[in-house]
Design a protein around this motif. Structure first.
Motif, short mmCIF file in Angstrom:
data_model
loop_
_atom_site.label_atom_id
_atom_site.label_comp_id
_atom_site.label_asym_id
_atom_site.label_seq_id
_atom_site.Cartn_x
_atom_site.Cartn_y
_atom_site.Cartn_z
N ARG A 83 0.82 -1.21 0.00
CA ARG A 83 0.00 0.00 0.00
C ARG A 83 0.86 1.27 0.00
N GLU A 84 0.30 2.32 -0.57
CA GLU A 84 1.03 3.57 -0.79
C GLU A 84 1.57 4.19 0.50
N PRO A 85 0.84 4.21 1.62
CA PRO A 85 1.39 4.87 2.82
C PRO A 85 2.73 4.31 3.27
N PHE A 86 3.01 3.05 2.96
CA PHE A 86 4.25 2.44 3.43
C PHE A 86 5.43 2.79 2.53
N HIS A 87 5.14 3.25 1.33
CA HIS A 87 6.20 3.76 0.46
C HIS A 87 6.63 5.16 0.91
N ALA A 88 5.70 5.90 1.48
CA ALA A 88 5.99 7.28 1.88
C ALA A 88 6.59 7.37 3.28
N ALA A 89 6.26 6.43 4.17
CA ALA A 89 6.74 6.50 5.56
C ALA A 89 8.20 6.07 5.63
N GLU A 90 8.89 6.56 6.66
CA GLU A 90 10.31 6.22 6.83
C GLU A 90 10.65 6.15 8.31
N TRP A 91 11.27 5.03 8.70
CA TRP A 91 11.74 4.88 10.08
C TRP A 91 13.08 5.60 10.22
N ARG A 92 13.20 6.43 11.22
CA ARG A 92 14.44 7.16 11.46
C ARG A 92 14.97 6.79 12.84
N PRO A 93 16.23 6.38 12.93
CA PRO A 93 16.75 5.95 14.23
C PRO A 93 16.81 7.05 15.27
N GLN A 94 16.92 8.31 14.84
CA GLN A 94 16.96 9.41 15.80
C GLN A 94 15.60 9.55 16.49
N GLY A 95 15.66 9.77 17.79
CA GLY A 95 14.43 10.01 18.53
C GLY A 95 13.79 8.76 19.09
N HIS A 96 14.32 7.57 18.79
CA HIS A 96 13.78 6.35 19.36
C HIS A 96 14.49 6.07 20.68
N ASP A 97 13.72 5.96 21.74
CA ASP A 97 14.31 5.87 23.08
C ASP A 97 14.24 4.47 23.67
N GLY A 98 13.91 3.47 22.85
CA GLY A 98 13.89 2.10 23.35
C GLY A 98 12.70 1.75 24.21
N SER A 99 11.59 2.48 24.04
CA SER A 99 10.46 2.25 24.93
C SER A 99 9.22 1.70 24.23
N ARG A 100 9.29 1.47 22.91
CA ARG A 100 8.06 1.11 22.21
C ARG A 100 8.27 -0.04 21.23
N LEU A 101 7.48 -1.10 21.43
CA LEU A 101 7.37 -2.18 20.46
C LEU A 101 6.04 -2.02 19.74
N TYR A 102 6.01 -2.46 18.49
CA TYR A 102 4.75 -2.40 17.74
C TYR A 102 4.57 -3.70 16.97
N CYS A 103 3.31 -4.14 16.88
CA CYS A 103 2.97 -5.35 16.13
C CYS A 103 1.63 -5.14 15.43
N THR A 104 1.59 -5.42 14.13
CA THR A 104 0.32 -5.51 13.40
C THR A 104 -0.09 -6.97 13.39
N SER A 105 -1.18 -7.29 14.04
CA SER A 105 -1.62 -8.68 14.17
C SER A 105 -3.02 -8.82 13.59
N SER A 106 -3.73 -9.85 13.99
CA SER A 106 -5.11 -10.06 13.55
C SER A 106 -5.80 -10.95 14.56
#
Length: 389
Positions: free
Chosen positions: A221-244
């Motif tokens: 899907r298009e939103p995932f082509h536009a988004a970008e993970w950037r290592p700056q600003g990540h403080d080690g406090s958040r995990l994320y999972c897309t499940s069902s």
């Protein structure tokens, strides 16, 4: 080229045409492929079995048709009885599909998934190759359906009001088992298949050595082509999972791993879990597992999100985790990789065809909370490695 494509998922264009609200879920990937083919020199018709059949209309260069399908039984008790029957075939929709093939005389017929109600068309279409895309492998999914479930979980499912009403996960398993039997017949009798992983290719070769296999990657899907993970600003406090709400997605393993990580020094770590409505049967099981593991207050239950919201969650997460017990080529994992997030996933099914261990992410054994926690801790501690992966 004239292509006739059968799918059980109502595309976004058809939802708009019928005045239905947008719905997050699998139709988004169907939309991507339909949109791409609509921009090419392909005469594409997308046919969808639907209880209220709709006449053909054209949108974005693609023709959409609603095939007559069996409606839901009228009356509460008839619906309950139908739920207990676990019927997956629809003779009405199949007859309408055959009529459409004869009417359009396409160059290629495509059935989207062995789980489709139109899958029995595969060996009987005349005059054009009928290609089925391997989305999942239901026969294998059935083996792992209850993986990770406790005896208490199974008792709760058996006594659930949803089960008594002919709905819920136990009936979902019975219907999946029926579809798996139909899938086995389709794999044995079909001639042309599309897939994306070494796992689905091996499964087809075992079932039908004479069948032709074509590798065809999924559009994202298009939103995932536009988004970008950037290592700056990540403080080690958040995990994320897309499940069902499929039981075999491994949420209980992820919750146990979260508890291990919090006890091992990551006390502020939180999990943001999407795709599982908290009030659903699976949501209730996961919340009970979170309470048993002592992490009920460390989980954000996001429910179902659209593509843009999921892309934003992935971009903001320190680590994306995909703990499924079995899967073929999960789009959720591919989307996280496209955004560039560091990924931990299970060595299960076709996942190793998507992700090379140590180069594009980390793979761990399915159902192993200790290994999962260790891999996540490695990425939280080594931000250079996380950024490289």
């Amino acid at each position: 080229m004239r292509v006739l494509w059968f799918t059980d998922v109502l595309p976004a264009a058809a939802r708009r045409h019928l005045g239905l609200p947008p719905a997050p879920g699998p139709q988004a990937w169907v939309d991507c492929l339909a949109d791409e083919l609509g921009r090419r020199a392909v005469d594409l018709t997308v046919a969808v079995p639907w209880p209220q059949p709709f006449p053909a209309f054209t949108s974005g260069g693609v023709r959409f048709v609603g095939l007559a399908a069996s409606p839901e039984p009228a009356g509460r008790w008839r619906r309950v009885l139908e739920g207990w029957r676990h019927r997956v075939d629809d003779p009405l929709a199949l007859a309408a599909a055959r009529r459409l093939v004869r009417e359009l005389r396409p160059d290629v017929v495509h059935v989207h998934g062995t789980e489709s109600v139109c899958a029995p068309l595969v060996p009987v279409v005349e005059g054009a190759p009928c290609v089925v895309s391997l989305q999942g492998l239901l026969g294998q999914y059935r083996r792992f359906y209850f993986a990770g479930r406790t005896a208490g979980d199974l008792v709760r499912l058996a006594l659930s009001p949803e089960t008594l009403k002919g709905r819920g996960e136990l009936h979902g398993y019975a219907r999946l088992a029926a579809k798996a039997r139909r899938e086995a017949w389709v794999l044995r009798t079909g001639r042309w298949f599309m897939g994306r992983t070494a796992w689905d290719r091996a499964a087809l070769a075992a079932a039908n050595p004479a069948a032709r296999y074509f590798h065809c990657d999924e559009l994202l899907r298009e939103p995932f082509h536009a988004a970008e993970w950037r290592p700056q600003g990540h403080d080690g406090s958040r995990l994320y999972c897309t499940s069902s709400t499929m039981l075999f997605k491994g949420g209980e393993t992820l919750l146990e791993a979260l508890a291990l990580l919090r006890r091992a020094g990551h006390a502020g770590l939180r999990l943001r879990l999407a795709g599982v409505p908290p009030a659903s049967e699976v949501g209730r099981l996961y919340r009970a597992a979170a309470r048993r593991s002592g992490v009920a207050g460390a989980v954000d239950w996001l429910g179902r999100l659209d593509g843009a919201a999921i892309a934003a969650e992935i971009a903001a997460a320190d680590v994306f985790v995909y703990p499924s017990h079995v899967d073929n080529s999960p789009n959720a994992l591919a989307e996280a990789m496209l955004v560039g997030a560091p990924v931990v996933a299970t060595f299960a099914g076709g996942i190793p065809s998507l992700l090379r261990h140590g180069e594009e992410g980390l793979l761990v054994p399915r159902g192993d909370a200790v290994a999962l926690a260790h891999a996540v801790a490695t990425l939280l501690a080594d931000r250079e490695l996380a950024a490289r992966l």
